[in-house]
Design an enzyme around this catalytic site. Structure first.
Site: not given
Ligand code: NAP
Length: 345
Positions: A144, A237
């Site tokens: 991001c 950000h």
């Molecule tokens: P998050 O809020 O922690 O969400 C991750 C989700 O993935 C959780 O809801 C969890 O679901 C699920 N999960 C975990 N292990 C899993 C598995 N083995 N199989 C299927 N689902 C699984 O994280 P996030 O911020 O959304 O980020 C997601 C990705 O996007 C990351 O790689 C991050 O680096 C990237 N990203 C994030 C942002 C940002 O601003 N947040 C920006 C760019 C990129 P359950 O509830 O079912 O366990």
């Protein structure tokens, strides 16, 4: 196209669900998770985005993240934590299911394009190399902070040639996912360390602004140094950029270059394309997260505080963008739209 969303209950997954509602080309039919498997999406998700969970996804049952559940889909979006993405994203790639991923796992893979549609759409030609080895098409969207930094750098690099970038970021809590940073750590505080973030900003910006030589991407030759800091802001950000160029910079011209940046008709016509990719603010105290994060429905980057640095070839500015829209789900959807409109998927 029938679409699966991996990791759909998280901070980024929720944005996907929100932005894909009534999408003209993509229909979200499968959502996967880990701890939420077997529950209805509406019950499993801790909805962070205000209002109600969109009705069209409320009753979808969260599936296991397994290839068997991806057989019927035409496109996969991944919002998995990068550690969790390791085996499944490589399997999707090998199986030849089109995917756009938000996780960092494949971003620096030499066969995988890392694309911001307005910046380096030509890197999608790397997908021919994937096809040659019988995999993909799989493309990734950047970290991001990198996205918000690189969008304004693109037209400036084209005109002046970047020599060196120093950037300090002020990153929102939602960038750490949900539940993310403990409130005890971030209220009344800032945290001057985000694991692996500085490395991502440094490497990814050089790949995105690198040159596709017909076979692979030659990384851009400039230096990038980043300091990434978490601040008590929910979304959006901000980056403070000190950019040193090969050529002398004229501030008024730089403002005109940023304001008139046009990614071209093939990008402008895509459903998620903002009216203006870069919005320049002239007030001395903008951009600010609270007022600027939703510019262009969260898809524009707002730039302000443009001024010359200590030498005639340096430019200082502050840029701001929405991390889960432009920096994640919105950027990935725009990329998939580009891939579809170019006939790649
Ligand atoms: P998050 O809020 O922690 O969400 C991750 C989700 O993935 C959780 O809801 C969890 O679901 C699920 N999960 C975990 N292990 C899993 C598995 N083995 N199989 C299927 N689902 C699984 O994280 P996030 O911020 O959304 O980020 C997601 C990705 O996007 C990351 O790689 C991050 O680096 C990237 N990203 C994030 C942002 C940002 O601003 N947040 C920006 C760019 C990129 P359950 O509830 O079912 O366990």
């Amino acid at each position: 196209m029938r679409v699966a969303l991996l990791g759909g209950t998280g901070a980024v997954g929720q944005r996907f669900a929100q932005l894909l509602e009534r999408h003209p080309w993509f229909e979200l039919t499968t959502i996967t998770g880990k701890t939420s498997v077997g529950k209805k999406y509406g019950e499993a998700v801790n909805w962070l985005l205000g209002g109600e969970v969109p009705e069209y996804v409320r009753d979808l049952t969260v599936m296991e993240t397994d290839m068997r559940n991806l057989k019927e889909v035409d496109l996969v979006f991944s919002a998995l934590p990068s550690g969790e993405a390791a085996s499944i994203e490589r399997e999707v790639m090998r199986a030849g299911i089109p995917m756009v991923s938000n996780s960092s796992l494949l971003r620096m893979d030499p066969l995988v394009p890392l694309v911001i549609p307005e910046v380096n759409p030509d890197h999608l030609a790397l997908l021919n190399e994937q096809r040659r080895v019988g995999s993909g098409p799989v493309a990734t969207s950047p970290n991001c902070t990198t996205t918000i930094l690189v969008i304004p750098l693109k037209p400036l690099n084209d005109r002046y040639g970047i020599k060196r970038i120093n950037v300090a970021s002020y990153q929102a809590i939602s960038g750490a996912g949900y539940p993310g940073v403990p409130s005890y750590d971030i209220v009344d505080n800032i945290i001057p360390f985000i694991s692996e973030e500085e490395e991502k900003v440094e490497k990814e910006s050089k790949k995105i602004l690198g040159r596709f030589n017909g076979k692979e991407v030659d990384q851009a030759g400039f230096e990038v140094q980043a300091t990434c800091v978490r601040v008590p802001v929910i979304d959006g950000h901000t980056v403070a950029v000190h950019a040193e160029f090969e050529e002398e910079v004229d501030v008024d011209e730089a403002i005109r270059i940023l304001e008139s940046f046009d990614p071209g008709e093939r990008i402008r016509k895509l459903p998620s394309s903002p009216e203006k990719v870069i919005v320049v603010r002239r007030e001395r105290d903008r951009p600010q997260p609270r007022y600027d994060r939703l510019t262009g429905k969260g898809m524009s980057v707002t730039v302000g505080r443009l001024r010359r640095g200590a030498s005639s070839n340096t430019l200082l500015f502050v840029a701001h963008g929405h991390n889960t829209i432009r920096g994640a789900a919105g950027g990935a959807i725009l990329l998939a739209e580009l891939m579809r409109s170019e006939g790649i998927i």
